[in-house]
Design an enzyme around this catalytic site. Structure first.
Site, PDB file in Angstrom:
ATOM      1  N   LYS A 260      -7.057   2.199  -3.234  1.00 45.94           N
ATOM      2  CA  LYS A 260      -6.655   1.510  -2.007  1.00 45.94           C
ATOM      3  C   LYS A 260      -6.747   2.422  -0.777  1.00 45.94           C
ATOM      4  O   LYS A 260      -7.382   2.085   0.225  1.00 45.94           O
ATOM      5  CB  LYS A 260      -5.223   0.986  -2.189  1.00 45.94           C
TER       6      LYS A 260
ATOM      7  N   CYS B 150      -2.871  -1.966   9.027  1.00 47.15           N
ATOM      8  CA  CYS B 150      -3.319  -1.263   7.815  1.00 47.15           C
ATOM      9  C   CYS B 150      -4.065   0.036   8.097  1.00 47.15           C
ATOM     10  O   CYS B 150      -3.619   1.110   7.685  1.00 47.15           O
ATOM     11  CB  CYS B 150      -4.203  -2.183   6.995  1.00 47.15           C
TER      12      CYS B 150
ATOM     13  N   LYS C 270      -2.162   3.068   9.783  1.00 43.09           N
ATOM     14  CA  LYS C 270      -1.084   3.509   8.896  1.00 43.09           C
ATOM     15  C   LYS C 270      -1.650   4.177   7.635  1.00 43.09           C
ATOM     16  O   LYS C 270      -1.182   5.241   7.217  1.00 43.09           O
ATOM     17  CB  LYS C 270      -0.253   2.280   8.516  1.00 43.09           C
TER      18      LYS C 270
ATOM     19  N   THR D  25       0.853  -1.200   0.000  1.00 47.00           N
ATOM     20  CA  THR D  25       0.000   0.000   0.000  1.00 47.00           C
ATOM     21  C   THR D  25       0.880   1.238   0.000  1.00 47.00           C
ATOM     22  O   THR D  25       1.697   1.426   0.902  1.00 47.00           O
ATOM     23  CB  THR D  25      -0.923  -0.019   1.223  1.00 47.00           C
TER      24      THR D  25
ATOM     25  N   LYS E 194      -7.671  -8.200  16.121  1.00 45.23           N
ATOM     26  CA  LYS E 194      -8.988  -8.746  15.770  1.00 45.23           C
ATOM     27  C   LYS E 194      -8.896 -10.264  15.864  1.00 45.23           C
ATOM     28  O   LYS E 194      -7.779 -10.792  16.004  1.00 45.23           O
ATOM     29  CB  LYS E 194      -9.397  -8.284  14.366  1.00 45.23           C
TER      30      LYS E 194
ATOM     31  N   PHE F 279      -6.620  -6.245  -1.190  1.00 45.59           N
ATOM     32  CA  PHE F 279      -7.729  -5.951  -0.268  1.00 45.59           C
ATOM     33  C   PHE F 279      -7.914  -7.107   0.711  1.00 45.59           C
ATOM     34  O   PHE F 279      -9.015  -7.385   1.182  1.00 45.59           O
ATOM     35  CB  PHE F 279      -9.010  -5.674  -1.062  1.00 45.59           C
TER      36      PHE F 279
HETATM   37  C1  UGA Z   1      -7.948  -4.185   6.247  1.00 47.44           C
HETATM   38  C2  UGA Z   1      -8.986  -4.157   5.114  1.00 47.44           C
HETATM   39  O1  UGA Z   1     -10.228  -4.679   5.555  1.00 47.44           O
HETATM   40  C3  UGA Z   1      -8.490  -4.968   3.912  1.00 47.44           C
HETATM   41  O2  UGA Z   1      -9.412  -4.858   2.832  1.00 47.44           O
HETATM   42  C4  UGA Z   1      -7.134  -4.422   3.478  1.00 47.44           C
HETATM   43  O3  UGA Z   1      -6.581  -5.180   2.420  1.00 47.44           O
HETATM   44  C5  UGA Z   1      -6.161  -4.468   4.645  1.00 47.44           C
HETATM   45  O4  UGA Z   1      -6.698  -3.699   5.738  1.00 47.44           O
HETATM   46  C6  UGA Z   1      -4.846  -3.892   4.174  1.00 47.44           C
HETATM   47  O5  UGA Z   1      -4.799  -2.709   3.843  1.00 47.44           O
HETATM   48  O6  UGA Z   1      -3.869  -4.639   4.025  1.00 47.44           O
HETATM   49  P1  UGA Z   1      -7.301  -5.928   8.193  1.00 47.44           P
HETATM   50  O7  UGA Z   1      -6.410  -4.851   8.736  1.00 47.44           O
HETATM   51  O8  UGA Z   1      -6.799  -7.319   8.095  1.00 47.44           O
HETATM   52  O9  UGA Z   1      -7.805  -5.515   6.705  1.00 47.44           O
HETATM   53  O10 UGA Z   1      -8.537  -5.970   9.164  1.00 47.44           O
HETATM   54  P2  UGA Z   1     -10.113  -5.675   9.152  1.00 47.44           P
HETATM   55  O11 UGA Z   1     -10.827  -6.954   9.218  1.00 47.44           O
HETATM   56  O12 UGA Z   1     -10.482  -4.748   8.080  1.00 47.44           O
HETATM   57  O13 UGA Z   1     -10.256  -4.955  10.577  1.00 47.44           O
HETATM   58  C7  UGA Z   1      -9.557  -3.750  10.870  1.00 47.44           C
HETATM   59  C8  UGA Z   1      -9.880  -3.248  12.239  1.00 47.44           C
HETATM   60  O14 UGA Z   1     -11.191  -2.697  12.277  1.00 47.44           O
HETATM   61  C9  UGA Z   1      -9.849  -4.275  13.357  1.00 47.44           C
HETATM   62  O15 UGA Z   1      -9.172  -3.710  14.463  1.00 47.44           O
HETATM   63  C10 UGA Z   1     -11.304  -4.530  13.697  1.00 47.44           C
HETATM   64  O16 UGA Z   1     -11.486  -4.907  15.031  1.00 47.44           O
HETATM   65  C11 UGA Z   1     -11.907  -3.165  13.408  1.00 47.44           C
HETATM   66  N1  UGA Z   1     -13.350  -3.197  13.090  1.00 47.44           N
HETATM   67  C12 UGA Z   1     -13.774  -3.752  11.922  1.00 47.44           C
HETATM   68  C13 UGA Z   1     -14.257  -2.627  13.953  1.00 47.44           C
HETATM   69  O17 UGA Z   1     -13.904  -2.089  15.030  1.00 47.44           O
HETATM   70  N2  UGA Z   1     -15.587  -2.624  13.618  1.00 47.44           N
HETATM   71  C14 UGA Z   1     -16.035  -3.158  12.472  1.00 47.44           C
HETATM   72  O18 UGA Z   1     -17.261  -3.113  12.220  1.00 47.44           O
HETATM   73  C15 UGA Z   1     -15.104  -3.749  11.605  1.00 47.44           C
END
Ligand code: UGA
Length: 428
Positions: A202, A258, A261, A119, A318, A150
């Protein structure tokens, strides 16, 4: 097709292994010798569901090396998957990307497509192109493509093979054809745009998702102040197709490698281009405040924290990952310790990593050990095993029947009936 992958982190490794699954021959390179040693011996350096199976299945199509030359020579497509960590001012550190571009230039021996998967801010593809032009030794042609990922940690393999969309940013017909061939077997929509738009897709996507989370967290705070229930509000909002029900889960804020940052980097690049993205600054502020409010909630429930024992369930940012980068748990544990609390903790996967951050807290083998003689249980990650806890047993083990839940995994009414003092986010 023959593919080189540079950088064997979550993104690079998943990309390499999944491309092999699609039938391509892949060389994965990383300059971390320990990591490559592990991979050569069949051990994964990260925990990602499904990846181990796929790596075994495709072992004849995947090679590992510590030499960038192996990723370049004889391969048509080379993916740059190295880290772009935040500098103290929020800008992304692009020095790894630049180094790799210079190394690729050294070994360029025939036409190649260099794909930026990491990214990066808009205009990075132009910089990669300029760098390779500057350092290449032969007069060979090449294309730079932006193909953002993604993938979500925990579901990365599925996200790669069944994505909502594949974004391909190209500047030539030749590169477009090769990239479409690479992903031929994946049936999802493929969006072919210019490199700058792909780079922005992105940053804009991650920042929009972060905005959704901060928005619902702000609404959760209004729910607490007014007596409404954020879960019901989110349900009612999410059924509107224009809003959508995903990413409306209130909690202690987003973390991970992600969102924090990328939000920083998007604020930074916007400013550099001459636009003050104040909305995103607020998204970040709300996210940080959410953890502070949670700590206040713990204090409001327990009064003083000095010498209280707080049992923490969940450390990863998570569920279904061992990743603790930018995990809210780090901030919360640090603050509770500073206030004099003793910490006991359990996480199904993240304890090994957390021991490096906090070697001096007590790590337990299961949630019941955490609850034993603690003054309260605090839930920081919504692992599914916590939903199935024997709550009567937890209640008997605790000094006081108090659960403070940062992820809203239980029904407040049910918890009250069971005799708990139950505090969660945005609902009573
Ligand atoms: C995120 C994006 O969802 C991906 O599409 C992207 O490719 C990735 O970043 C990246 O840029 O590499 P990720 O960081 O693995 O993926 O995690 P997510 O599942 O998106 O969760 C991110 C954070 O949001 C977690 O801390 C989660 O607890 C929080 N979250 C998510 C909430 O607090 N509430 C929600 O409703 C959803």
């Amino acid at each position: 097709m023959r593919v080189g992958i540079i950088g064997c982190g979550y993104v690079g490794l998943t990309t390499g292994v999944c491309l092999a699954e699609l039938g391509h021959r892949v060389v994965c390179v990383d300059n971390d010798e320990e990591k490559i040693k592990k991979l050569l011996s069949g051990t994964l350096p990260i925990y990602e569901p499904g990846l181990d199976k796929l790596i075994k299945k495709n072992k004849n199509k995947i090679k590992f090396s510590t030499n960038i030359k192996d990723a370049v020579v004889n391969n048509e497509i080379i993916f740059i998957c190295v880290g772009t960590p935040s500098n103290p001012d929020g800008s992304p550190d692009l020095s790894y990307v630049e180094n790799v571009a210079r190394e690729i230039a050294k070994y360029l021996d025939s036409y190649k497509i260099i794909v930026e998967k990491s990214t990066v801010p808009v205009e990075t593809a132009d910089w990669i192109k300029k760098t390779i032009e500057r350092y290449k030794k032969n007069n060979v042609e090449f294309d730079v493509v932006s193909n953002p990922e993604f993938l979500r940690e925990g579901t990365a393999v599925h996200d790669f093979l069944y994505p909502d969309r594949i974004v391909i940013g190209v500047e030539s017909e030749k590169a477009k054809k090769s990239m479409l061939r690479l992903y031929q077997k994946i049936k999802s929509p493929k969006i072919v745009v210019d490199t700058k738009s792909a780079e922005l897709i992105k940053h804009a996507s991650n920042s929009f998702l972060a905005t959704k989370i901060s928005f619902i967290n702000a609404v959760a705070n209004i729910c607490e102040l007014s007596g409404a229930d954020v879960e019901k509000v989110a349900l009612g909002m999410g059924l509107d197709k224009r809003i959508g029900k995903d990413f409306l889960k209130a909690g202690i804020g987003y973390g991970g490698s992600c969102f924090p940052k990328d939000v920083n980097a998007f604020i930074w690049i916007s400013e550099k281009l001459g636009y003050d993205f104040s909305l995103l600054k607020e998204v970040k502020k709300i996210n940080e405040r959410q953890r502070e409010l949670f700590i206040k909630k713990i204090e409001d429930t327990l009064w003083t924290l000095k010498d209280k024992t707080i049992g923490i369930l969940g450390l990863s940012f998570k569920p279904n990952t061992d990743d603790i980068r930018e995990a809210p748990s780090i901030y919360i544990i640090k603050s509770l310790k500073e206030k004099g609390a003793k910490i006991k903790a359990y996480d199904p996967k993240a304890m090994v990593k957390m021991k490096q951050v906090f070697p001096d807290i007590t790590y337990c083998d299961n949630p019941y050990e955490v609850a034993k003689n603690s003054d309260c249980v605090v839930i920081l990650t919504e692992w599914s095993e916590f939903r199935k806890l024997d709550l009567k047993k937890i209640k008997n083990l605790l000094n006081q029947p108090i659960i403070i839940d940062g992820r809203n995994i239980f029904e407040p009414q049910k918890m009250t009936k069971l005799g708990f003092v139950y505090k969660c986010i945005g609902r009573k």
